[in-house]
Each structure stands twice: as C-alpha cells, then as structure tokens.
Design a protein around this motif. Sequence first.
Motif: not given
Length: 69
Positions: A28-41
Amino acid sequence: MKKKDQDTSLFNTDVAQTKDFESDKIKTTNVNILLNRVRLDQKRTLKKRIVLSIFLAGLVSLLAIYFII
C-alpha cells in the motif's frame, strides 16, 4: 491405505495458506508521502524558474547597458 479425504483436506489448507501469504505481499502507498513528493517537486521547479528568469533579466540588462555605452 490412504483416505482420499485426507489428501484433499491437506490440499485445501495449503491453498488457504498461500492465499494469505499472497495477500500479505500487497503493498500500500501512503498518500501523504506522494503529496509531499509532489510539493517538493513543485518547489524545485519554482526555484529553477526564478533563478533562470533572474539570470536572463541580468543578461538582457547587461547587453542593454553595453550597447547604450
């Protein structure tokens, strides 16, 4: 002599164990981790654009000053 019922019951338990094992493998993938990665990008992209625009504005202003003098 072996009973046929014993073989099938052992087979059924093996299948049940493999199903449980396969369900444990599902990631399973944590959605918060993905959102943080998008914000950093997005932050990196914004910084690159700002640096590039400052560089181009400086270059244009230096060329304008050179041709005026």
